[in-house]
Structures are given as C-alpha cells and as structure tokens.
Design a protein around this motif. Structure first.
Motif, PDB file in Angstrom:
ATOM      1  N   ASP A  73       0.845  -1.138   0.017  1.00  0.00           N
ATOM      2  CA  ASP A  73       0.205  -0.071   0.059  1.00  0.00           C
ATOM      3  C   ASP A  73       0.910   1.269   0.027  1.00  0.00           C
ATOM      4  O   ASP A  73       0.342   2.245   0.707  1.00  0.00           O
ATOM      5  N   GLY A  74       2.092   1.168  -0.688  1.00  0.00           N
ATOM      6  CA  GLY A  74       2.534   2.270  -0.870  1.00  0.00           C
ATOM      7  C   GLY A  74       3.670   2.623   0.210  1.00  0.00           C
ATOM      8  O   GLY A  74       4.461   3.625   0.325  1.00  0.00           O
ATOM      9  N   LEU A  75       3.715   1.699   1.388  1.00  0.00           N
ATOM     10  CA  LEU A  75       4.442   1.790   2.599  1.00  0.00           C
ATOM     11  C   LEU A  75       5.808   0.922   2.472  1.00  0.00           C
ATOM     12  O   LEU A  75       5.551  -0.195   1.909  1.00  0.00           O
ATOM     13  N   ARG A  94       7.882   2.409  14.022  1.00  0.00           N
ATOM     14  CA  ARG A  94       8.226   1.693  12.705  1.00  0.00           C
ATOM     15  C   ARG A  94       9.398   2.210  12.251  1.00  0.00           C
ATOM     16  O   ARG A  94       9.710   3.442  11.997  1.00  0.00           O
ATOM     17  N   LEU A  95      10.340   1.299  11.868  1.00  0.00           N
ATOM     18  CA  LEU A  95      11.596   1.681  11.392  1.00  0.00           C
ATOM     19  C   LEU A  95      11.671   0.987  10.095  1.00  0.00           C
ATOM     20  O   LEU A  95      11.569  -0.339   9.680  1.00  0.00           O
ATOM     21  N   PRO A  96      11.710   1.774   9.341  1.00  0.00           N
ATOM     22  CA  PRO A  96      11.995   1.261   7.505  1.00  0.00           C
ATOM     23  C   PRO A  96      13.159   0.390   7.468  1.00  0.00           C
ATOM     24  O   PRO A  96      14.357   1.009   7.813  1.00  0.00           O
ATOM     25  N   SER A  97      13.157  -0.588   6.898  1.00  0.00           N
ATOM     26  CA  SER A  97      14.293  -1.562   6.926  1.00  0.00           C
ATOM     27  C   SER A  97      15.437  -1.162   6.034  1.00  0.00           C
ATOM     28  O   SER A  97      16.501  -1.467   6.176  1.00  0.00           O
ATOM     29  N   ASN A 123       2.796   8.909   6.220  1.00  0.00           N
ATOM     30  CA  ASN A 123       3.381   9.649   5.318  1.00  0.00           C
ATOM     31  C   ASN A 123       4.951   9.810   5.768  1.00  0.00           C
ATOM     32  O   ASN A 123       6.048   9.756   5.080  1.00  0.00           O
ATOM     33  N   PRO A 124       5.227  10.064   7.215  1.00  0.00           N
ATOM     34  CA  PRO A 124       6.773  10.032   7.469  1.00  0.00           C
ATOM     35  C   PRO A 124       7.365   8.650   7.215  1.00  0.00           C
ATOM     36  O   PRO A 124       8.594   8.897   6.672  1.00  0.00           O
ATOM     37  N   LYS A 127       8.496   8.695   3.544  1.00  0.00           N
ATOM     38  CA  LYS A 127       9.710   9.482   3.424  1.00  0.00           C
ATOM     39  C   LYS A 127      10.895   8.808   4.048  1.00  0.00           C
ATOM     40  O   LYS A 127      11.901   9.730   4.092  1.00  0.00           O
ATOM     41  N   GLY A 128      10.824   7.752   4.814  1.00  0.00           N
ATOM     42  CA  GLY A 128      12.031   7.313   5.176  1.00  0.00           C
ATOM     43  C   GLY A 128      12.278   7.516   6.713  1.00  0.00           C
ATOM     44  O   GLY A 128      13.483   7.064   7.380  1.00  0.00           O
ATOM     45  N   TYR A 129      11.503   8.079   7.555  1.00  0.00           N
ATOM     46  CA  TYR A 129      11.680   8.544   8.986  1.00  0.00           C
ATOM     47  C   TYR A 129      11.282   7.188   9.788  1.00  0.00           C
ATOM     48  O   TYR A 129      10.351   6.518   9.514  1.00  0.00           O
TER      49      TYR A 129
END
Length: 328
Positions: A73-75, A94-97, A123-124, A127-129
């Motif tokens: 879903d775009g995440l 939440r930690l983008p891998s 949204n954050p 954007k990689g947050y």
C-alpha cells in the motif's frame, strides 16, 4: 595510577563508531545474538529487539514485540516495535528496513490520550523516517476522559510525560536497530497534539530539532469552556438543535466565498481569516424565502446561533473568555 577495567580498555582502543556501538549493546543488555545481527538481515535485527531494556533515565522501557512488515500500500518494509514505558505508557515504533533517511519523527494525536493508531505515521514512513506514536498511558477512545478521575499519574503522563519519554525511548530503540543515532528528530501534532508540542518546546527543548504545533489549545480549561459554548449556542429554548450539518456547511461555503480572494488567489482557502469580515446575517431568509429544513438561508434564530459561535464564550456582562472560531 588508575587502570580502567579490561572491557573499558577495549572500548578506549576502538575507533569512535565501534566504541559507540559496543557501548550501546552493553547498555541495552544485548548479548552475542544481538551483536551478530549488527550487519545481518533486517528480520533478524528486528526480532533481536524483543526483550531489550534501554537504560533511559525516567523512561524504563521494555520491548514486548517486534516483527517485520512487508512493503504494501505504498509503504516500505519496516520493523514494527511495540514497547511499554513504566508505569503503563504504550509506544509503537516503525523502522523502515532499507529506506531510513537517518531521521526520527514523533506524531502527537488530537483528542484525549487513547489507543495507538498508526495511520499518522504513514507519510513519515513513506519519506524514510523512523516514526513513533504513544498512547500516553491509556487505551481508550478519542473523547473518553473518565480515566482522568482520581488518577494523578494519568494526568502527568497525558499532560506532558508521555510525549517526552516516547521521544527518549523511541530514539534509543531507533539507534539500537540501525546502530547509529538519528541525525535529526522532529515532532508534529494538532489540537491536543499541538498543545503537547508546545509543552515539549517549553519543558524538554532538547528532545526535537523542530516542532510543528498546530491548533494548540494552550488552556485546556478555556478550550473545554469553548466546546461547551459551541454545544449550547445552537440550541433553542427547549434544548432542540437548530443548526444542521447542512446549515453549517452553507455558512462555511459563504464565508469562503466572501473572503477567498483576500490573497488574490481563488483556491478555496481564506488566506487571512483574522481580517475576514463575514457576517452570517448575509444568509438570513427574507420575505418569501423558505425557512426550515432544507432551506438555502438561515432563520433569525439560526443567525443568532452562528454569531454566538463566532463570538466565543462570554460572561453575562459580555466580557470575552475565549475567542471563537475564525470564518471558514
């Protein structure tokens, strides 16, 4: 001459990055399994977060769950970490891998302290947050405030502590996952979230590099008074509601139409609402115009009600207690 313990001598002989990483692993109580994942796959690093206890002053934290969530879903794919800060403050991080931008973000929600809902981190996250949200110690609904009664700790946690300890714990866990600290940290919130942002700036200015505090009710007493005023103003003498959602929408559209061009741009937004001279009497029914349900105008009683709402609460002598909403 004082000789530091062997483990400290080892830290002294390492380079700065290695010293920081080993120190962090020691502080978090991480054993060889966690250390082995330092350069491993994201899923293993995520799983290793469970059971960690960051040594944070005034924010004792226990990671209770951690799992990898696939991209959808775009995440982006991310590690979802759930933790509890004593006595009962819940956080979700939440930690983008693979897409981390090196920064940390906390979102403060409106209403009363309540159950965590993570859509505001979407949204954050895109954007990689690394993004955290807290329940400030309460699993309840947006408008439920019964938990406040007789509970001093609850008032402290919801009033200011929850935001601060979520930032401290969230940044420590972010550093544990990526093996380096965030370069910058930001906060954004609206309504109660905006008030908490203002409190953060006053009490804990070191928590964030930037704060966006929107629609902040600085005085909760005055804000509550205004809410009661707005609930009573559109009632007739029998207590019946005289303004429908359609009536309110009509007032809104009329105000925007009146003042939209105050900045020279027709964009459906009032650029300078402080100087918008909209009077709801412009919508009052005249002559043979229909009144009542479905009417395209307002009765005199409805005009009075809207004026009261715009005016805001006043004393019996007309002294303003709190400003009303701006037109549009």
């Amino acid at each position: 001459m004082y000789a530091p313990p062997i483990e400290q001598q080892g830290l002294i002989n390492m380079n700065a990055s290695a010293r920081w990483l080993v120190a962090l692993l020691i502080v978090l109580g991480a054993g060889s399994a966690q250390a082995a994942t330092a350069a491993g796959d994201p899923a293993a690093q995520c799983a290793a977060m469970v059971g960690q206890y960051p040594d944070i002053v005034d924010a004792p934290t226990n990671v209770t769950a951690a799992k990898m969530v696939d991209a959808a879903d775009g995440l982006p794919a991310f590690c979802q970490v759930n933790a509890t800060i004593k006595p009962d403050i819940g956080i979700e991080l939440r930690l983008p891998s693979a897409t981390w931008n090196g920064k940390f973000f906390e979102y403060g929600r409106g209403g009363y302290c309540r159950t965590i809902s993570m859509q505001d981190c979407n949204n954050p996250l895109r954007k990689g947050y690394a993004c955290v949200i807290t329940d400030h110690g309460h699993k309840s609904t947006e408008q439920d405030d019964i938990w406040v009664r007789g509970n001093i700790q609850a008032k402290v946690d919801c009033g200011f502590r929850g935001t601060h300890v979520a930032a401290a714990s969230g940044k420590a866990l972010t550093a544990a996952y990526y093996h380096k600290e965030p370069t910058h940290s930001y906060y954004m919130g609206c309504s109660t979230g905006g008030r908490l942002g203002m409190v953060e700036a006053e009490k804990f200015p070191w928590d964030f590099d930037g704060i966006i505090a929107g629609a902040a009710p600085i005085s909760k007493f005055a804000d509550g008074l205004a809410l009661m005023w707005d609930a009573i103003a559109p009632l007739d003498k029998t207590g019946k509601q005289i303004l429908s959602p359609a009536d309110i929408e009509m007032v809104h559209k009329a105000a925007v139409a009146k003042c939209d061009m105050d900045d020279g741009i027709a964009d459906g937004v009032i650029g300078d609402p402080m100087h918008c001279k909209f009077d709801p009497a412009e919508l009052q029914c005249h002559g043979a115009q229909a009144q009542g349900k479905g009417a395209a105008c307002l009765s005199p009683e409805q005009v009075t009600a809207v004026r009261k709402m715009y005016q805001g609460p006043v004393t019996s002598k007309g002294v303003s207690l709190y400003p009303g909403p701006l037109p549009g």
